[in-house]
Design a protein around this motif. Structure first.
Motif, PDB file in Angstrom:
ATOM      1  N   PHE A 288     116.054  15.336   2.152  1.00 11.93           N
ATOM      2  CA  PHE A 288     116.973  14.239   1.877  1.00 11.93           C
ATOM      3  C   PHE A 288     118.380  14.570   2.346  1.00 11.93           C
ATOM      4  O   PHE A 288     118.874  15.681   2.142  1.00 11.93           O
ATOM      5  N   GLY A 289     119.048  13.589   2.912  1.00 11.73           N
ATOM      6  CA  GLY A 289     120.398  13.747   3.414  1.00 11.73           C
ATOM      7  C   GLY A 289     120.487  13.184   4.820  1.00 11.73           C
ATOM      8  O   GLY A 289     119.502  12.691   5.388  1.00 11.73           O
ATOM      9  N   GLU A 290     121.660  13.241   5.400  1.00 11.62           N
ATOM     10  CA  GLU A 290     121.894  12.642   6.705  1.00 11.62           C
ATOM     11  C   GLU A 290     120.939  13.201   7.756  1.00 11.62           C
ATOM     12  O   GLU A 290     120.858  14.396   7.972  1.00 11.62           O
ATOM     13  N   GLY A 291     120.211  12.309   8.401  1.00 10.92           N
ATOM     14  CA  GLY A 291     119.235  12.707   9.407  1.00 10.92           C
ATOM     15  C   GLY A 291     117.852  12.954   8.862  1.00 10.92           C
ATOM     16  O   GLY A 291     116.902  13.142   9.625  1.00 10.92           O
ATOM     17  N   GLY A 292     117.717  12.972   7.514  1.00 11.09           N
ATOM     18  CA  GLY A 292     116.416  13.174   6.901  1.00 11.09           C
ATOM     19  C   GLY A 292     115.847  14.549   7.175  1.00 11.09           C
ATOM     20  O   GLY A 292     116.553  15.502   7.508  1.00 11.09           O
ATOM     21  N   ALA A 293     114.523  14.657   7.049  1.00  8.31           N
ATOM     22  CA  ALA A 293     113.849  15.939   7.268  1.00  8.31           C
ATOM     23  C   ALA A 293     113.969  16.383   8.724  1.00  8.31           C
ATOM     24  O   ALA A 293     113.881  17.568   9.030  1.00  8.31           O
ATOM     25  N   GLY A 294     114.200  15.426   9.640  1.00 12.63           N
ATOM     26  CA  GLY A 294     114.279  15.778  11.054  1.00 12.63           C
ATOM     27  C   GLY A 294     115.491  16.597  11.430  1.00 12.63           C
ATOM     28  O   GLY A 294     115.476  17.325  12.430  1.00 12.63           O
ATOM     29  N   THR A 295     116.570  16.512  10.646  1.00 12.67           N
ATOM     30  CA  THR A 295     117.792  17.238  11.001  1.00 12.67           C
ATOM     31  C   THR A 295     117.581  18.741  10.972  1.00 12.67           C
ATOM     32  O   THR A 295     118.010  19.466  11.871  1.00 12.67           O
ATOM     33  N   TYR A 296     116.945  19.217   9.927  1.00 16.51           N
ATOM     34  CA  TYR A 296     116.702  20.651   9.802  1.00 16.51           C
ATOM     35  C   TYR A 296     115.236  20.920  10.118  1.00 16.51           C
ATOM     36  O   TYR A 296     114.422  21.198   9.253  1.00 16.51           O
ATOM     37  N   SER A 297     114.936  20.790  11.402  1.00 17.18           N
ATOM     38  CA  SER A 297     113.577  20.981  11.890  1.00 17.18           C
ATOM     39  C   SER A 297     113.687  21.537  13.296  1.00 17.18           C
ATOM     40  O   SER A 297     114.765  21.764  13.817  1.00 17.18           O
ATOM     41  N   ASP A 298     112.570  21.707  13.913  1.00 17.85           N
ATOM     42  CA  ASP A 298     112.555  22.165  15.293  1.00 17.85           C
ATOM     43  C   ASP A 298     113.150  21.118  16.224  1.00 17.85           C
ATOM     44  O   ASP A 298     113.613  21.427  17.316  1.00 17.85           O
ATOM     45  N   GLY A 299     113.136  19.868  15.790  1.00 15.31           N
ATOM     46  CA  GLY A 299     113.593  18.797  16.666  1.00 15.31           C
ATOM     47  C   GLY A 299     112.596  18.480  17.755  1.00 15.31           C
ATOM     48  O   GLY A 299     112.957  18.077  18.863  1.00 15.31           O
ATOM     49  N   LYS A 300     111.301  18.643  17.460  1.00 12.60           N
ATOM     50  CA  LYS A 300     110.265  18.330  18.443  1.00 12.60           C
ATOM     51  C   LYS A 300     110.276  16.831  18.724  1.00 12.60           C
ATOM     52  O   LYS A 300     110.333  16.024  17.816  1.00 12.60           O
ATOM     53  N   LEU A 301     110.164  16.490  20.010  1.00 14.79           N
ATOM     54  CA  LEU A 301     110.402  15.109  20.403  1.00 14.79           C
ATOM     55  C   LEU A 301     109.231  14.488  21.155  1.00 14.79           C
ATOM     56  O   LEU A 301     109.400  13.529  21.892  1.00 14.79           O
ATOM     57  N   TYR A 302     108.024  15.014  20.970  1.00 12.89           N
ATOM     58  CA  TYR A 302     106.891  14.379  21.624  1.00 12.89           C
ATOM     59  C   TYR A 302     106.070  13.609  20.600  1.00 12.89           C
ATOM     60  O   TYR A 302     106.103  13.887  19.409  1.00 12.89           O
ATOM     61  N   THR A 303     105.374  12.617  21.075  1.00 21.89           N
ATOM     62  CA  THR A 303     104.608  11.756  20.182  1.00 21.89           C
ATOM     63  C   THR A 303     103.435  11.158  20.935  1.00 21.89           C
ATOM     64  O   THR A 303     103.486  10.957  22.147  1.00 21.89           O
ATOM     65  N   ARG A 304     102.365  10.879  20.202  1.00 25.31           N
ATOM     66  CA  ARG A 304     101.229  10.156  20.782  1.00 25.31           C
ATOM     67  C   ARG A 304     101.373   8.649  20.584  1.00 25.31           C
ATOM     68  O   ARG A 304     100.596   7.872  21.100  1.00 25.31           O
ATOM     69  N   SER A 305     102.370   8.225  19.809  1.00 29.31           N
ATOM     70  CA  SER A 305     102.492   6.818  19.415  1.00 29.31           C
ATOM     71  C   SER A 305     103.336   6.020  20.411  1.00 29.31           C
ATOM     72  O   SER A 305     104.227   5.271  20.024  1.00 29.31           O
ATOM     73  N   LYS A 306     103.067   6.195  21.694  1.00 27.78           N
ATOM     74  CA  LYS A 306     103.918   5.580  22.712  1.00 27.78           C
ATOM     75  C   LYS A 306     103.761   4.061  22.773  1.00 27.78           C
ATOM     76  O   LYS A 306     104.626   3.365  23.302  1.00 27.78           O
ATOM     77  N   LYS A 307     102.673   3.528  22.237  1.00 34.10           N
ATOM     78  CA  LYS A 307     102.471   2.084  22.252  1.00 34.10           C
ATOM     79  C   LYS A 307     103.374   1.374  21.247  1.00 34.10           C
ATOM     80  O   LYS A 307     103.497   0.165  21.278  1.00 34.10           O
ATOM     81  N   ARG A 308     103.954   2.122  20.339  1.00 33.87           N
ATOM     82  CA  ARG A 308     104.750   1.499  19.278  1.00 33.87           C
ATOM     83  C   ARG A 308     106.188   1.211  19.705  1.00 33.87           C
ATOM     84  O   ARG A 308     106.966   0.683  18.927  1.00 33.87           O
ATOM     85  N   GLY A 309     106.551   1.613  20.888  1.00 39.41           N
ATOM     86  CA  GLY A 309     107.919   1.372  21.311  1.00 39.41           C
ATOM     87  C   GLY A 309     108.235   2.143  22.580  1.00 39.41           C
ATOM     88  O   GLY A 309     107.358   2.713  23.217  1.00 39.41           O
ATOM     89  N   ASN A 310     109.490   2.144  22.924  1.00 41.30           N
ATOM     90  CA  ASN A 310     109.957   2.771  24.148  1.00 41.30           C
ATOM     91  C   ASN A 310     110.478   4.172  23.823  1.00 41.30           C
ATOM     92  O   ASN A 310     111.609   4.340  23.361  1.00 41.30           O
ATOM     93  N   MET A 311     109.657   5.179  24.098  1.00 40.55           N
ATOM     94  CA  MET A 311     110.031   6.558  23.814  1.00 40.55           C
ATOM     95  C   MET A 311     111.286   6.958  24.583  1.00 40.55           C
ATOM     96  O   MET A 311     112.127   7.710  24.080  1.00 40.55           O
ATOM     97  N   GLN A 312     111.415   6.436  25.817  1.00 41.80           N
ATOM     98  CA  GLN A 312     112.556   6.814  26.646  1.00 41.80           C
ATOM     99  C   GLN A 312     113.870   6.387  26.019  1.00 41.80           C
ATOM    100  O   GLN A 312     114.887   7.082  26.147  1.00 41.80           O
TER     101      GLN A 312
END
Length: 519
Positions: A140-164
């Motif tokens: 919890f906090g600014e940026g959520g769990a993603g802020t203090y993480s590896d910052g991995k930026l790949y996903t299989r969910s490319k149909k849900r939006g524009n990854m670029q």
């Protein structure tokens, strides 16, 4: 602009001068000619004994390359625009707010945690003093769990939006352009806070609002709509469109929605342990004994095995990273992993988790849609008690866990609160422990050297995804029964990671804008 696709040895791929010399040969560039080039794609192929790096390269002879084409974001001044309220300022909430700026709506973000800088003190308290602030922690906090993480930026969910769009937005806010061409891009926990802060500054610059240390405590319905929300500071907020982007650990939100009679659904999820090896061991396995420590990035891995009808798989693998305490309440033990940008720590860690289906939760069916959540809580508390009712984590050497024996000593670890040797094979629910034990043996066959007492298992990795879904219509993105409620991101059960959550936040912002425009 010509494009070359080539495969080269690591010594060439990661040395700019050698790469230029190789390109000159391949592209027939004479010594009196200039060449300008940049990477469009880079991917390490370590499947064979000879490691190669696959590159896609744009180049021009005797002239400069045109600048890399990035998405153009046109933010509007929304100071006086119609409002969209967003609960949560993790990836889904951040990109929902940015998309609102583009669409001409004013995002009002309500975040229970602190800004990213203030949040650091609370993380230190968890690591050093075993004190968990239920509103400001690794989740919890600014940026959520993603802020203090590896910052991995790949996903299989490319149909849900524009990854670029998500990647380009990150670059616009300070991320290095490497994330645009690496096959498995990451930013690093040391660089993410500044990027998150820059996103907030963009939202404020164009007239949006971000309210920290403000927790949603109640909502008021009128018919099939939410007409106002109430927060921990005693304030009442009239709402027209509400995006719920609270993340997978905001259990109080599930309880609130359930209490209000807003439909929730139990969903499959996964739980397991963190496994930590020396990074040099993982490098040796993945790079087939080649000494590439000074050339190639820290090696990662991806493993999956079916055991008794359930998948056991690696999750959120962090090369050169740290294990961190990710609890969101005092009487629970949760671990997660993160890496700095250089991934240069001495350890590699990964979640190894077991798929949990609804039929595995028959003993919790009295909790209805919250069955998985209650199971999750019970296991986390049991592991917390096993670790001495602190943030010390129960741990066991890997082979000892599989063999069902106590570890007389543990290996060094990156986990700052410390480890305590415990019989994890007895502490974990039997159906989880047995599947993990079988899978680790198979993983050792797939990666010889992986199944080793040089590794610790550390428990428990329980927040891979939400065990609860807040349902929504596929077309309108609205809750089926509440027409101005837009469930979003990991907490709603529609994403799994920074990029997919960001894309989902954008789609929810678009849906909320369409809803308001059609009123």
């Amino acid at each position: 602009m010509p494009l070359l696709e080539i495969s080269v040895i690591p010594e060439i791929a990661y040395d700019e001068a050698k790469l230029e010399a190789h390109l000159r040969k391949v592209a027939n560039v004479r010594s009196n000619e200039s060449i300008d080039f940049r990477l469009e794609r880079r991917n390490i192929d370590a499947r064979g004994k000879k490691i190669k790096v696959n590159l896609q390269i744009a180049y021009e002879k005797n002239r400069k390359l045109a600048p890399r084409e990035l998405c153009h974001f046109e933010y509007q001044d929304v100071s006086e625009a119609p409002e969209v309220h967003i609960i949560g300022f993790g990836p889904a909430g951040m990109w929902a707010a940015l998309r609102c700026l583009e669409l001409g709506f004013k995002p009002i973000v309500i975040e229970r945690g602190k800004d990213v800088r203030s949040r650091r003190r609370d993380l230190k308290a968890v690591n050093r003093d075993n004190l968990v602030d239920s509103d400001s922690n690794y989740c919890f906090g600014e940026g959520g769990a993603g802020t203090y993480s590896d910052g991995k930026l790949y996903t299989r969910s490319k149909k849900r939006g524009n990854m670029q769009r998500i990647l380009d937005s990150l670059v616009e806010h300070g991320a290095v352009e490497d994330i645009l061409f690496e096959a498995h891009p990451h930013i690093g926990t040391n660089k993410l806070p500044k990027i998150v802060q820059a996103i907030r500054e963009t939202i404020l610059k164009y007239g949006g609002e971000v309210h920290f240390e403000t927790r949603l405590t109640d909502l008021v319905q009128e018919g099939n709509r939410i007409i106002e929300i109430r927060t921990s500071d005693g304030k009442t907020w009239p709402v027209q469109a509400l995006i719920m982007a609270t993340g997978h650990s905001a259990r109080d939100i599930y309880y609130l929605l359930h209490e209000k009679g807003i439909r929730l659904e139990a969903k499959p999820f996964a739980m397991g342990v963190r496994v930590e090896h020396p990074q040099k061991l993982i490098n040796k396995i993945q790079y087939h004994g080649n000494d590439y420590d000074e050339i190639l990035p820290a090696a990662s891995y991806k493993l999956v095995q079916q055991v008794d009808g359930r998948g056991v798989y690696s999750f959120c693998m962090c090369p050169g990273g740290f294990i961190v305490p990710a609890a969101t309440a005092q009487e629970e033990l949760v671990v997660n992993g993160m890496s700095p940008s250089k991934r240069d720590n001495n350890f590699a860690n990964s979640g190894i988790v077991v798929a949990i289906e609804l039929e595995d939760l028959s003993d919790y069916k009295q909790y209805g849609p919250l069955a998985g959540l209650e199971f999750q809580k019970e296991v986390e508390k049991k592991v917390w008690e096993a670790g001495g009712s602190t943030q010390q984590a129960a741990a066991q050497r890997l082979v000892d866990f599989v063999k069902g024996r106590i570890s007389p000593e543990l290996n060094p670890s990156s986990y700052i609160p410390g480890l305590i040797s415990m019989p994890m094979h007895e502490i974990l629910p039997p159906f989880m422990a047995q599947r993990l034990q079988a899978a680790f043996v198979e993983f050792g066959k797939k990666m010889p050297g992986y199944y080793s007492n040089e590794a610790n298992i550390v428990g428990i990795e329980s927040r891979t995804s939400s065990p609860v879904r807040i349902p929504r219509d596929r077309e309108s993105y609205q809750h089926p029964e509440i027409k101005n409620l837009f469930p979003s991101g990991e907490g709603a059960g529609f994403a799994g990671g920074i990029v997919s959550a960001g894309m989902d936040g954008e789609r929810c912002a678009e849906a909320a804008a369409h809803f308001l425009e059609s009123k």
